[in-house]
Design an enzyme around this catalytic site. Sequence first.
Site, mmCIF file in Angstrom:
data_model
loop_
_atom_site.group_PDB
_atom_site.id
_atom_site.type_symbol
_atom_site.label_atom_id
_atom_site.label_comp_id
_atom_site.label_asym_id
_atom_site.label_seq_id
_atom_site.Cartn_x
_atom_site.Cartn_y
_atom_site.Cartn_z
ATOM 1 N N HIS A 162 0.842 -1.191 0.000
ATOM 2 C CA HIS A 162 0.000 0.000 0.000
ATOM 3 C C HIS A 162 0.886 1.253 0.000
ATOM 4 O O HIS A 162 2.054 1.199 0.394
ATOM 5 C CB HIS A 162 -0.866 0.048 1.262
ATOM 6 C CG HIS A 162 -2.001 -0.923 1.285
ATOM 7 N ND1 HIS A 162 -2.196 -1.820 2.310
ATOM 8 C CD2 HIS A 162 -3.019 -1.128 0.419
ATOM 9 C CE1 HIS A 162 -3.286 -2.535 2.074
ATOM 10 N NE2 HIS A 162 -3.800 -2.135 0.925
ATOM 11 N N CYS A 249 -2.514 0.503 9.653
ATOM 12 C CA CYS A 249 -3.575 -0.409 9.183
ATOM 13 C C CYS A 249 -4.593 -0.758 10.258
ATOM 14 O O CYS A 249 -5.725 -1.123 9.951
ATOM 15 C CB CYS A 249 -2.968 -1.722 8.698
ATOM 16 S SG CYS A 249 -1.429 -1.541 7.841
HETATM 17 C C1 CIR Z 1 -3.932 -7.668 3.616
HETATM 18 O O1 CIR Z 1 -3.114 -8.236 2.881
HETATM 19 O O2 CIR Z 1 -4.911 -7.099 3.173
HETATM 20 C C2 CIR Z 1 -3.690 -7.707 5.119
HETATM 21 N N1 CIR Z 1 -3.096 -8.952 5.464
HETATM 22 C C3 CIR Z 1 -2.811 -6.556 5.537
HETATM 23 C C4 CIR Z 1 -3.428 -5.224 5.304
HETATM 24 C C5 CIR Z 1 -2.543 -4.105 5.681
HETATM 25 N N2 CIR Z 1 -3.239 -2.867 5.628
HETATM 26 C C6 CIR Z 1 -2.676 -1.698 5.367
HETATM 27 O O3 CIR Z 1 -1.490 -1.633 5.004
HETATM 28 N N3 CIR Z 1 -3.448 -0.622 5.414
#
Ligand code: CIR
Length: 254
Positions: A162, A249
């Site tokens: 991201h 996150c």
């Molecule tokens: C994913 O791959 O969607 C989750 N395991 C991790 C999300 C991380 N979120 C973020 O960087 N905002």
Amino acid sequence: MFSNAIVRTPGKSIVEGLTDSKELGTPNYEQAIIQHQSYIDSLKKCGIDVLVLEPCEEYPDSTFLEDVALITPNCAIITHPGAHSRRGEVKEIESVLRNRSNNIEAIVAPGAIEGGDIMMVGNHYYIGLSNRTNLEGARQIIKILNKYGMSGSTISLNENLHLKTGLAYLENNNLVVSGEFIHNAIFERYNSIEIPKIESYAANCIWINGSVIIPTGYPVTKEKIMNAGYLVIETDVSEFQKLDGGISCLSLRY
Ligand code: CIR
């Protein structure tokens, strides 16, 4: 300034979350719960109220609440995650947002966007085009931002999951940058706080009312951010790192 945050307690299903970091191992549920509580305590230390939502076992990644919504001062926007397994998470946040904003908007297919790809700088929002966020998703969100007097622009990603995996805006024109974002002309008007490759995980940190929450165990990052004039709060999020998730996150802040 922020006055609120929303988080979601991890469920036992967290062990099945998406990851590109299998080499770090499977998250330990009990440890994740302990770390999540410490994260909440860190948010509270910054003087904000924290709403803690119940675990949602159906969605292993639902503790990464940042990805399903954007709460701005003028409206709340429900995203449409690029990860198929995460799409249902949005229905779990809608009623929570309805109690917090009169203006609820939503991104719809074929648009895809995840909150980790949205970085707020005042009234402007940078949107990362990643494997999770497409041009149509960015187009839709910029249109919504414009409708409420805000603006947005896109930036392409090549390496990070991201946008905010590698960038964090700390207010006062200070920008934490790592990896592919170092020396990017888009960000040349900011004071860059460069994070060395070995500590790149710590580039995902959050500014809250003068304090910066960073993951535990990144001394160079800690020193650089302290030298820039911030109070640094460290919190251990190693179980979430195993699923490519970091400090930003785990919450929606507004
Ligand atoms: C994913 O791959 O969607 C989750 N395991 C991790 C999300 C991380 N979120 C973020 O960087 N905002």
